[in-house]
Design a protein around this motif. Structure first.
Motif, mmCIF file in Angstrom:
data_model
loop_
_atom_site.group_PDB
_atom_site.id
_atom_site.type_symbol
_atom_site.label_atom_id
_atom_site.label_comp_id
_atom_site.label_asym_id
_atom_site.label_seq_id
_atom_site.Cartn_x
_atom_site.Cartn_y
_atom_site.Cartn_z
ATOM 1 N N UNK A 70 0.854 -1.186 0.000
ATOM 2 C CA UNK A 70 0.000 0.000 0.000
ATOM 3 C C UNK A 70 0.890 1.237 0.000
ATOM 4 N N UNK A 71 0.706 2.095 -0.990
ATOM 5 C CA UNK A 71 1.512 3.312 -1.103
ATOM 6 C C UNK A 71 0.598 4.535 -1.169
ATOM 7 N N UNK A 72 1.199 5.692 -0.981
ATOM 8 C CA UNK A 72 0.455 6.948 -1.097
ATOM 9 C C UNK A 72 -0.431 7.202 0.111
ATOM 10 N N UNK A 73 -1.057 8.366 0.088
ATOM 11 C CA UNK A 73 -1.903 8.775 1.205
ATOM 12 C C UNK A 73 -3.367 8.416 0.995
ATOM 13 N N UNK A 74 -4.048 8.268 2.099
ATOM 14 C CA UNK A 74 -5.493 7.986 2.063
ATOM 15 C C UNK A 74 -6.280 9.263 1.796
ATOM 16 N N UNK A 75 -7.347 9.135 1.054
ATOM 17 C CA UNK A 75 -8.292 10.244 0.882
ATOM 18 C C UNK A 75 -9.117 10.356 2.166
ATOM 19 N N UNK A 76 -9.654 11.543 2.416
ATOM 20 C CA UNK A 76 -10.538 11.683 3.591
ATOM 21 C C UNK A 76 -11.727 10.718 3.482
ATOM 22 N N UNK A 77 -12.122 10.179 4.603
ATOM 23 C CA UNK A 77 -13.281 9.309 4.766
ATOM 24 C C UNK A 77 -13.089 7.904 4.206
ATOM 25 N N UNK A 78 -11.913 7.574 3.699
ATOM 26 C CA UNK A 78 -11.656 6.215 3.222
ATOM 27 C C UNK A 78 -11.336 5.339 4.426
ATOM 28 N N UNK A 171 -3.183 3.922 -2.486
ATOM 29 C CA UNK A 171 -4.332 4.216 -1.621
ATOM 30 C C UNK A 171 -5.102 5.459 -2.066
ATOM 31 N N UNK A 172 -4.411 6.392 -2.706
ATOM 32 C CA UNK A 172 -5.078 7.609 -3.159
ATOM 33 C C UNK A 172 -6.139 7.374 -4.224
ATOM 34 N N UNK A 173 -6.137 6.182 -4.844
ATOM 35 C CA UNK A 173 -7.135 5.860 -5.863
ATOM 36 C C UNK A 173 -8.444 5.355 -5.278
ATOM 37 N N UNK A 174 -8.442 5.037 -3.982
ATOM 38 C CA UNK A 174 -9.637 4.483 -3.329
ATOM 39 C C UNK A 174 -10.551 5.608 -2.894
ATOM 40 N N UNK A 175 -11.804 5.466 -3.234
ATOM 41 C CA UNK A 175 -12.810 6.460 -2.844
ATOM 42 C C UNK A 175 -13.757 5.848 -1.826
ATOM 43 N N UNK A 176 -14.249 6.699 -0.914
ATOM 44 C CA UNK A 176 -15.198 6.168 0.082
ATOM 45 C C UNK A 176 -16.515 5.740 -0.549
#
Length: 176
Positions: A70-78, A171-176
């Motif tokens: 898992x790389x990158x930062x999380x989006x808010x609310x994920x 991880x930045x590609x994942x949306x809540x």
């Protein structure tokens, strides 16, 4: 545990009954959740577990290996659930069937609850198990809980570890 103590996949680690380095066969398929704590948790079914209790042995075949970094930062609310649902969508049916899935939290940012959900849901991937090798985040969680010693040798991949599938998951590609 007594009624009302909570969901055992969280309760047992909080009570110090699950620690990094342990191998824990459980009758429930979601025993894989213990991988969040650096333990090998596998669902073996009640018959196999009963055999283990009576003989002291549970036999298994060493699974094929898969690694997800898992790389990158999380989006808010994920949340952890969003992450694992996206993994399952990308993998498709049976792509991880029977595999041991090692997760690497490159930036050590995923809370234990997220890791628990990701490893727990490896039952839906039909994986043998899911595991995060113990890192500073894991050890800090145990120290904060004050739940027992951490005397089991920690699990980590060896220098010669090979993976049938080795992937990076942004991880930045994942949306809540």
């Amino acid at each position: 545990a007594t009624p009302g103590d909570g969901i055992f996949h969280f309760y047992f680690p909080e009570q110090g009954l699950v620690r990094p380095g342990m191998v824990i066969p459980g009758a429930d398929s979601h025993s894989r959740a213990y991988g969040a704590y650096g333990a090998i948790g596998i669902g073996v079914g009640s018959t196999t577990l009963g055999f283990g209790w009576s003989t002291g042995y549970v036999y298994m075949t060493v699974p094929r290996a898969r690694r997800v970094a898992f790389t990158g930062g999380l989006r808010p609310w994920v949340s952890g659930k969003d992450i694992v649902l996206e993994l399952l969508r990308r993998w498709g049916a049976k792509q991880s069937q029977g595999m041991s899935v090692e997760f690497v939290d490159v930036q050590q940012q995923l809370p234990i609850a997220f890791r628990n959900t990701i490893c727990n849901m490896m039952a839906e991937a039909e994986s043998f198990n899911g595991i995060f090798a113990p890192d500073a985040l894991t050890l800090d969680w145990f120290r904060a809980k004050g739940t027992g010693d951490l005397s089991c040798p920690p699990l980590s991949p060896g220098a010669d570890a090979r993976y049938e599938i080795d992937e990076t998951f942004a991880l930045g590609e994942v949306r809540p």
